[in-house]
Design a protein around this motif. Sequence first.
Motif, mmCIF file in Angstrom:
data_model
loop_
_atom_site.group_PDB
_atom_site.id
_atom_site.type_symbol
_atom_site.label_atom_id
_atom_site.label_comp_id
_atom_site.label_asym_id
_atom_site.label_seq_id
_atom_site.Cartn_x
_atom_site.Cartn_y
_atom_site.Cartn_z
ATOM 1 N N SER A 210 -5.533 -0.044 -8.107
ATOM 2 C CA SER A 210 -5.089 -1.397 -7.767
ATOM 3 C C SER A 210 -4.130 -1.893 -8.833
ATOM 4 C CB SER A 210 -6.292 -2.344 -7.676
ATOM 5 O OG SER A 210 -7.223 -1.884 -6.717
ATOM 6 N N ARG B 240 -3.123 5.076 -3.161
ATOM 7 C CA ARG B 240 -4.160 6.083 -2.922
ATOM 8 C C ARG B 240 -3.543 7.445 -3.196
ATOM 9 N NH1 ARG B 240 -8.751 5.147 -0.382
ATOM 10 N NH2 ARG B 240 -8.716 7.156 0.715
ATOM 11 N N ALA C 240 0.834 -1.203 0.000
ATOM 12 C CA ALA C 240 0.000 0.000 0.000
ATOM 13 C C ALA C 240 0.871 1.256 0.000
ATOM 14 C CB ALA C 240 -0.922 0.006 1.203
ATOM 15 N N ALA D 187 -8.121 5.347 -5.595
ATOM 16 C CA ALA D 187 -7.307 4.167 -5.309
ATOM 17 C C ALA D 187 -7.080 3.394 -6.597
ATOM 18 C CB ALA D 187 -7.987 3.281 -4.273
#
Length: 473
Positions: A232, A245, A35, A230
């Motif tokens: 992915s 993000r 992340a 966001a």
Amino acid sequence: MILPHTGRALADAAPVPYWLDRPERPDPLPPLTGAHTADLLVIGGGYGGLWAALLAKQADPDADVLLVDAGTCGWAASGRNGGFCSASLTHGLANGVARFPGEVAELERLGRENLAAIAATVDAYGIDCDFERTGELAVAVRPYQLDGLAEDAELARGFGHDVRLLGRAEVRAEVDSPTYLGGMWDRDRVAMLDPAKLAWGLRRACLDLGVRIHEHTRVTGLRGDAAALAASTAGGVEQAPGVVRARRVVLTTNAFPPLLRRLRAWVVPVYDYALMTEPLTDAQRDAIGWRNRQGLADTGNQFHYYRITRDGRILFGGYDAVYHHGNRVAPELEQRPATFTALAEHFFTTFPQLADVRFSHRWGGVIDTCTRFCPFFGTAYDGRLAYAAGYTGLGVGATRFGARVMLDLLAGTDTPLTRLALVRGKPLPFPPEPVRAAGIHLTRWSLARADARDGRRNPWLRTLDRLGLGFDS
């Protein structure tokens, strides 16, 4: 009829882009896992994404800018093109006059400034990409094309271009081909460069300014909430998936399947092909001249573009522009033997004095086109994502301008760029399949037929002209 030496000339050509097949190619950067957060996420590491990341960091050195690419920076269209860096933002002056008559003078001014800014960036960051302001020489190879060159020259001079019309003897004194009947040399609005080295140089400049870059990182989806977008990313055999993000996103995936569904109606991916010769000997160079190193293009509908490299090779590409049903994009489409044979035949017709030259590389790649042949722009996710697409093969220069537009759109402020009709408008959409493929194939057939009939356009092409639609190789 295939010339007997064509097969020999192609026999040892490596099936990879010449520009990317060199030891200067930088090692890939690690893929993104886990992340992450960023102020600005740039999706796509071609020219558009690299310019956006660089300009964002120049404007705000404290901004956290993160760039990801599904391959490596410059591996797609940015590393496979001919290296023609044009000042035009509208895929040529005539296209600009036809589509943006009220602001074409402003677009021409912005284009000149954009090319100068590219040259200044290359100098400031020490980007060794063989940047040369040699200009471009358009050549007539059929008698009917001479009138078109004269009209183009008159139009260009009206906008202050430094152009020179050349007769048959004059054009052959510049580059000696028995096929040339005349030419127009635009001497100040096109630079020639090494496309992969430009991409690699911009990549290095971004890294030096603190841009975080992750390669071999394919974004598979976008979603937004009140705080951020966001993105992915896909995992692999030895790679965990990731997510970023970001407050703002720049999307520059161009010809590849879009992350925004709306782009599918405006963009089609088209495959373009090229050959590169081995380095010419001194005798071979003397046989063709080309001392001023201009970029060249003939003026048919299905045109060829060609240029000479720093080490004396000739890149020869174009003519075929191939669309595959359903916007198909796949690695196996990068090789097309019939097109390579045709290009080799056309090369030897253009330069019969080079009959003993062999080709070192043959390759293809996908570019994005739209019905107005020049870039269009927009936003999504309540203005938090900006995109640019549709460059149609003239993105080497125009992508820097496109990056400026995207950053202005993300800022949400009224600027001279965001007020342009070029920026506010959209191209007419392509129809859905199967009409899309049928229309494109009919258009390609009609363009070839027009070339064979002294430029006479059939009813289908005249209808497209009236509607503002089209398809150009």
